[in-house]
Design an enzyme around this catalytic site. Sequence first.
Site, PDB file in Angstrom:
ATOM      1  N   LYS A  13      44.808  35.796  37.405  1.00 11.93           N
ATOM      2  CA  LYS A  13      45.530  37.008  37.821  1.00 11.93           C
ATOM      3  C   LYS A  13      46.734  36.697  38.706  1.00 11.93           C
ATOM      4  CE  LYS A  13      42.357  39.259  39.729  1.00 11.93           C
ATOM      5  NZ  LYS A  13      42.095  39.629  41.045  1.00 11.93           N
ATOM      6  N   ARG A  88      40.153  47.864  43.115  1.00  8.06           N
ATOM      7  CA  ARG A  88      39.038  47.062  42.598  1.00  8.06           C
ATOM      8  C   ARG A  88      37.833  47.936  42.296  1.00  8.06           C
ATOM      9  NH1 ARG A  88      40.467  41.922  44.951  1.00  8.06           N
ATOM     10  NH2 ARG A  88      39.049  40.225  44.495  1.00  8.06           N
ATOM     11  N   ARG A 127      40.026  25.166  41.437  1.00  6.31           N
ATOM     12  CA  ARG A 127      41.046  25.957  42.133  1.00  6.31           C
ATOM     13  C   ARG A 127      41.317  25.408  43.536  1.00  6.31           C
ATOM     14  NH1 ARG A 127      40.921  32.490  41.686  1.00  6.31           N
ATOM     15  NH2 ARG A 127      41.921  32.978  43.628  1.00  6.31           N
ATOM     16  N   ARG A 162      38.909  27.254  48.888  1.00  8.88           N
ATOM     17  CA  ARG A 162      38.586  28.341  49.815  1.00  8.88           C
ATOM     18  C   ARG A 162      37.081  28.578  49.847  1.00  8.88           C
ATOM     19  NH1 ARG A 162      42.602  32.927  47.574  1.00  8.88           N
ATOM     20  NH2 ARG A 162      40.630  33.424  46.593  1.00  8.88           N
ATOM     21  N   ARG A 173      30.708  36.984  43.706  1.00 14.58           N
ATOM     22  CA  ARG A 173      31.940  37.738  43.437  1.00 14.58           C
ATOM     23  C   ARG A 173      31.954  38.257  41.995  1.00 14.58           C
ATOM     24  NH1 ARG A 173      36.837  34.134  45.069  1.00 14.58           N
ATOM     25  NH2 ARG A 173      38.025  36.037  44.906  1.00 14.58           N
TER      26      ARG A 173
END
Length: 218
Positions: A13, A88, A127, A162, A173
């Site tokens: 995204k 969201r 990531r 992260r 998530r």
Amino acid sequence: MRFVLVGPPGSGKGTQAERLVSEFGLSYIGTGVLLRDAIARGTDTGKHVEPLLKQGLLAPDPLVNGVVAELFSGPGRPMCFVMDGYPRTRSQAVAFDSLLHQQRLPLDAVINLTIPDDEVVKRIGGRRCCPNPRCGACYNINHLPPATEGTCDRCGTALILRDDDKEETIRRRLEEFHKNTDSLLSHYRSQKLVRDVSATDPVDVIFDNIIAAVRGNR
Ligand code: AMP
């Protein structure tokens, strides 16, 4: 042009949002970036949301709606934008609809990036993001590496994995994402705004498909 990007973590995204920003000269509005910035600055909002972000849980709707509404207040408000990570939930979408209605800024499209959960879990391990709150760029060691390993191309800060990208967190998530997204999308489908685009293709192909979908060619 005014877009909302919807997709699970790891769907690319942020990368597609950046491309839309440079292609159409849009303002980028990422609530994840805004909240992490609030945490870094130690504001009341930041203190409130820090434990939630660490656990991969959503920040409360009224708080996030307030952060976004503040951004749209005042003379410098964005006229053309891409929303990354907001709304969201259906309740956020209802609040955003009413904000945009007041501001006479109707949405052009909601781009729904689709990807299987297993692929997300595989991708997310790669990531790496820039912890500099004024930057926040994200890379992927598998398909979008920085020019110099471990270093942000934009600002030279050392990249990190992260807390909210760690595997246990990512599974939580994904659960949160699925719990909220069906009703979010049906809200926007009823307004005929949703364009479904597969997020498993190479980055450039996904971008071309987004443009084609937005222009109504597919
Ligand atoms: P992101 O960078 O968009 O993946 O967001 C990182 C984290 O920030 C999420 O896991 C949530 O904890 C929080 N967050 C970002 N946007 C929202 C939102 N629209 N509503 C609630 N929480 C959010």
